[in-house]
Design a protein around this motif. Structure first.
Motif, PDB file in Angstrom:
ATOM      1  N   PHE A 168       4.667   7.118   1.886  1.00 56.25           N
ATOM      2  CA  PHE A 168       5.184   5.903   2.493  1.00 56.25           C
ATOM      3  C   PHE A 168       4.573   4.680   1.822  1.00 56.25           C
ATOM      4  O   PHE A 168       3.363   4.656   1.548  1.00 56.25           O
ATOM      5  N   GLN A 174       1.280  11.565   3.832  1.00 47.28           N
ATOM      6  CA  GLN A 174       1.207  12.266   5.107  1.00 47.28           C
ATOM      7  C   GLN A 174       1.533  13.732   4.872  1.00 47.28           C
ATOM      8  O   GLN A 174       2.617  14.068   4.393  1.00 47.28           O
ATOM      9  N   GLN A 230       0.833  -1.192   0.000  1.00 40.32           N
ATOM     10  CA  GLN A 230       0.000   0.000   0.000  1.00 40.32           C
ATOM     11  C   GLN A 230       0.868   1.242   0.000  1.00 40.32           C
ATOM     12  O   GLN A 230       2.012   1.209   0.451  1.00 40.32           O
ATOM     13  N   PHE A 283       5.927  -0.037   7.660  1.00 37.16           N
ATOM     14  CA  PHE A 283       6.113   1.098   6.764  1.00 37.16           C
ATOM     15  C   PHE A 283       7.553   1.244   6.314  1.00 37.16           C
ATOM     16  O   PHE A 283       8.489   0.961   7.063  1.00 37.16           O
ATOM     17  N   GLY A 284       7.701   1.711   5.080  1.00 42.06           N
ATOM     18  CA  GLY A 284       9.003   2.067   4.579  1.00 42.06           C
ATOM     19  C   GLY A 284       9.456   3.397   5.131  1.00 42.06           C
ATOM     20  O   GLY A 284       8.740   4.074   5.871  1.00 42.06           O
ATOM     21  N   ALA A 285      10.659   3.788   4.731  1.00 42.46           N
ATOM     22  CA  ALA A 285      11.280   4.982   5.287  1.00 42.46           C
ATOM     23  C   ALA A 285      10.632   6.272   4.791  1.00 42.46           C
ATOM     24  O   ALA A 285      10.720   7.306   5.442  1.00 42.46           O
ATOM     25  N   HIS A 303      -4.642   6.807   3.117  1.00 48.90           N
ATOM     26  CA  HIS A 303      -4.416   5.710   2.186  1.00 48.90           C
ATOM     27  C   HIS A 303      -4.610   6.200   0.755  1.00 48.90           C
ATOM     28  O   HIS A 303      -5.593   6.881   0.442  1.00 48.90           O
ATOM     29  N   LYS A 332      -0.374  -6.749  10.500  1.00 51.41           N
ATOM     30  CA  LYS A 332       0.021  -5.408  10.857  1.00 51.41           C
ATOM     31  C   LYS A 332       0.781  -4.814   9.682  1.00 51.41           C
ATOM     32  O   LYS A 332       1.357  -5.527   8.868  1.00 51.41           O
ATOM     33  N   LEU A 333       0.748  -3.507   9.616  1.00 47.46           N
ATOM     34  CA  LEU A 333       1.425  -2.809   8.537  1.00 47.46           C
ATOM     35  C   LEU A 333       2.830  -2.412   8.975  1.00 47.46           C
ATOM     36  O   LEU A 333       3.032  -1.901  10.077  1.00 47.46           O
ATOM     37  N   TYR A 337       0.756   5.403   1.161  1.00 44.70           N
ATOM     38  CA  TYR A 337       0.077   6.385   1.990  1.00 44.70           C
ATOM     39  C   TYR A 337       0.739   7.743   1.812  1.00 44.70           C
ATOM     40  O   TYR A 337       1.931   7.838   1.511  1.00 44.70           O
ATOM     41  N   SER A 372       2.432  17.238   6.428  1.00 43.57           N
ATOM     42  CA  SER A 372       2.914  18.021   7.566  1.00 43.57           C
ATOM     43  C   SER A 372       2.762  17.311   8.905  1.00 43.57           C
ATOM     44  O   SER A 372       2.264  17.887   9.878  1.00 43.57           O
ATOM     45  N   GLY A 373       3.199  16.067   8.978  1.00 41.11           N
ATOM     46  CA  GLY A 373       3.203  15.367  10.238  1.00 41.11           C
ATOM     47  C   GLY A 373       1.833  15.052  10.800  1.00 41.11           C
ATOM     48  O   GLY A 373       1.694  14.843  12.010  1.00 41.11           O
ATOM     49  N   ARG A 374       0.833  15.040   9.940  1.00 38.07           N
ATOM     50  CA  ARG A 374      -0.502  14.675  10.403  1.00 38.07           C
ATOM     51  C   ARG A 374      -0.751  13.179  10.187  1.00 38.07           C
ATOM     52  O   ARG A 374       0.179  12.421   9.956  1.00 38.07           O
ATOM     53  N   GLY A 375      -2.002  12.773  10.291  1.00 37.34           N
ATOM     54  CA  GLY A 375      -2.321  11.376  10.060  1.00 37.34           C
ATOM     55  C   GLY A 375      -2.120  10.980   8.612  1.00 37.34           C
ATOM     56  O   GLY A 375      -2.145  11.807   7.708  1.00 37.34           O
ATOM     57  N   LEU A 376      -1.888   9.694   8.404  1.00 42.94           N
ATOM     58  CA  LEU A 376      -1.662   9.194   7.057  1.00 42.94           C
ATOM     59  C   LEU A 376      -2.981   8.949   6.343  1.00 42.94           C
ATOM     60  O   LEU A 376      -3.978   8.564   6.962  1.00 42.94           O
TER      61      LEU A 376
END
Lengths: 115, 109
Positions: free
Chosen positions: B88, B37, B33, B99-101, B45, B96-97, B35, B39-43
């Motif tokens: 990401f 983001q 998947q 995440f990449g860098a 999809h 569980k997910l 995603y 400014s540091g808010r929620g991701l």
């Protein structure tokens, strides 16, 4: 889809204190996930919160530091205990879509600064 | 620990140009998947591609998946200033997910 309300959105805390973050979902979900995102980094899973049982913590995270509550299928809290500046991060709660759908929905995050 | 690496770490382009981000992962996956983001808010999809799919489109997004190379790419066409965000990839590992860098994309107007 799921709508997640997370609060507080941000806080500045003194070292040695604790902060509890709340996460409310608009539908019943089996698992809720708590992530930490350190400055400039990706998301790291802290723990999975299941209703009616103890949370499952990932390697490097312990219950004494990050106690989690999951009193029902729509709510969870994460406490960051005995904080130090290294705990300054964004903390995010998340749920997955139901019916085998692994798409994740996130709260808006809590930006924590420890001074 | 993170499942994958993403490159580039940061990308700066002009509005209207295309942006390509790459993701590599380590284990077998059911799906991958992407995603966004802000400014540091929620991701949020963006798109999911299953392990038996090779390419998927959604609006200005195009995702490819190469399971033999354990890699994926996200292409954003005709970029806009509003596409400025961190992107990401995430893989589903044991319910569980991971995440990449992430890639920080800046679109200049």
């Amino acid at each position: 889809s799921a709508v997640i309300s997370q609060k507080p959105s941000r806080d500045i805390c003194q070292r040695g204190t604790s902060l509890t973050i709340q996460c409310q979902v608009d539908s019943q979900v089996t698992m809720m996930f708590w992530y930490r995102q350190q400055p400039g980094q990706s998301l790291t899973l802290i723990a999975t919160a299941n209703q009616g049982s103890e949370a499952t913590y990932e390697s490097g995270f312990v219950i004494d530091k990050f106690p989690i509550s999951r009193p029902n299928l729509t709510f969870s809290t994460l406490t960051v205990s005995n904080m130090s500046p290294e705990d300054s991060s964004i903390y995010l709660c998340s749920v997955m879509g139901g019916g085998g759908n692994t798409e994740a929905f996130f709260g808006q995050g809590t930006r924590l600064t420890v001074v | 620990s993170q499942q994958g690496e993403e490159d580039p770490q940061a990308l700066s382009i002009q509005e209207g140009e295309n942006a390509t981000m790459n993701c590599s992962y380590k284990t077998s996956i059911n799906n991958l998947q992407w995603y966004r983001q802000n400014s540091g808010r929620g991701l949020v999809h963006l798109i999911l591609i299953r392990s038996n799919e090779r390419e998927k489109h959604s609006g200005r997004l195009r995702v490819t998946l190469d399971t033999s190379k354990k890699s994926s790419s996200l292409l954003i066409t005709a970029s806009r200033a509003a596409d400025t965000a961190s992107y990401f990839c995430a893989t589903d590992v044991g319910n569980k997910l991971v995440f990449g860098a992430g890639t920080i994309l800046r679109v200049k107007s």
